[in-house]
Design a protein around this motif. Structure first.
Motif, PDB file in Angstrom:
ATOM      1  N   GLU A   1       0.849  -1.176   0.000  1.00  0.00           N
ATOM      2  CA  GLU A   1       0.000   0.000   0.000  1.00  0.00           C
ATOM      3  C   GLU A   1       0.896   1.240   0.000  1.00  0.00           C
ATOM      4  O   GLU A   1       1.800   1.338   0.808  1.00  0.00           O
ATOM      5  CB  GLU A   1      -0.879  -0.038   1.247  1.00  0.00           C
ATOM      6  CG  GLU A   1      -1.933   1.026   1.254  1.00  0.00           C
ATOM      7  CD  GLU A   1      -2.943   0.812   2.388  1.00  0.00           C
ATOM      8  OE1 GLU A   1      -3.338  -0.332   2.653  1.00  0.00           O
ATOM      9  OE2 GLU A   1      -3.301   1.818   2.969  1.00  0.00           O
ATOM     10  N   SER A  38      -9.509  -2.591   4.871  1.00  0.00           N
ATOM     11  CA  SER A  38      -9.021  -3.926   4.523  1.00  0.00           C
ATOM     12  C   SER A  38      -9.602  -4.972   5.472  1.00  0.00           C
ATOM     13  O   SER A  38     -10.004  -4.674   6.597  1.00  0.00           O
ATOM     14  CB  SER A  38      -7.491  -3.950   4.605  1.00  0.00           C
ATOM     15  OG  SER A  38      -7.074  -3.806   5.952  1.00  0.00           O
ATOM     16  N   ASP A  75      -8.406  -2.453  -1.371  1.00  0.00           N
ATOM     17  CA  ASP A  75      -7.878  -2.078  -2.694  1.00  0.00           C
ATOM     18  C   ASP A  75      -8.596  -0.860  -3.272  1.00  0.00           C
ATOM     19  O   ASP A  75      -7.958   0.042  -3.817  1.00  0.00           O
ATOM     20  CB  ASP A  75      -7.975  -3.250  -3.670  1.00  0.00           C
ATOM     21  CG  ASP A  75      -7.008  -4.373  -3.319  1.00  0.00           C
ATOM     22  OD1 ASP A  75      -6.070  -4.145  -2.522  1.00  0.00           O
ATOM     23  OD2 ASP A  75      -7.198  -5.492  -3.833  1.00  0.00           O
TER      24      ASP A  75
END
Length: 135
Positions: A1, A38, A75
């Protein structure tokens, strides 16, 4: 990330730095409340998520969370954040200017609501553009 730094060069005055810290905190709460987190963050931090959804986390806790090494975003959240925070002159810079021009940017629920509304608009625009590219 990818790493996102709202405090990049050039250096900013102390008041503006505090406003940018607040903007990052509000962004973190918005992402949590919109479910852009997430799976690992949801599994590890259910109490934090619950408190953020109720608007119970203060800006210091939210900024610390955003600044931590935790993988907060999923994402889709990471992809939007990359575009939103991108280079100077992007949505984040424009929105920050818009939010701080008319009045002092204060740590109030009203400010959080104003920013959440603006982020919802940007997110919808981003999703629509992304869907158009994928079609």
């Amino acid at each position: 990330e990818p790493e996102y730094d709202l405090f990049a060069d050039p250096p900013v005055p102390a008041e503006e730095k505090e406003e940018r810290r607040l903007m990052a905190a509000i962004y973190a709460e918005w992402a949590i409340r919109r479910g852009l987190t997430s799976a690992s963050f949801r599994a590890e931090q259910p109490a934090i998520i619950e408190r953020a959804e109720r608007g119970e986390l203060d800006s210091v806790a939210l900024f610390d969370l955003w600044s931590s090494d935790s993988e907060i975003l999923d994402d889709e959240g990471a992809a939007f954040t990359e575009v939103y925070l991108g280079e100077r002159g992007t949505w984040a810079e424009h929105d920050y200017g818009l939010l701080t021009t008319a009045s002092r940017f204060r740590d109030t629920r009203r400010t959080y609501e104003r920013v959440h509304t603006l982020l919802d608009k940007r997110f919808a625009e981003w999703r629509a553009a992304r869907a158009g590219r994928e079609a």
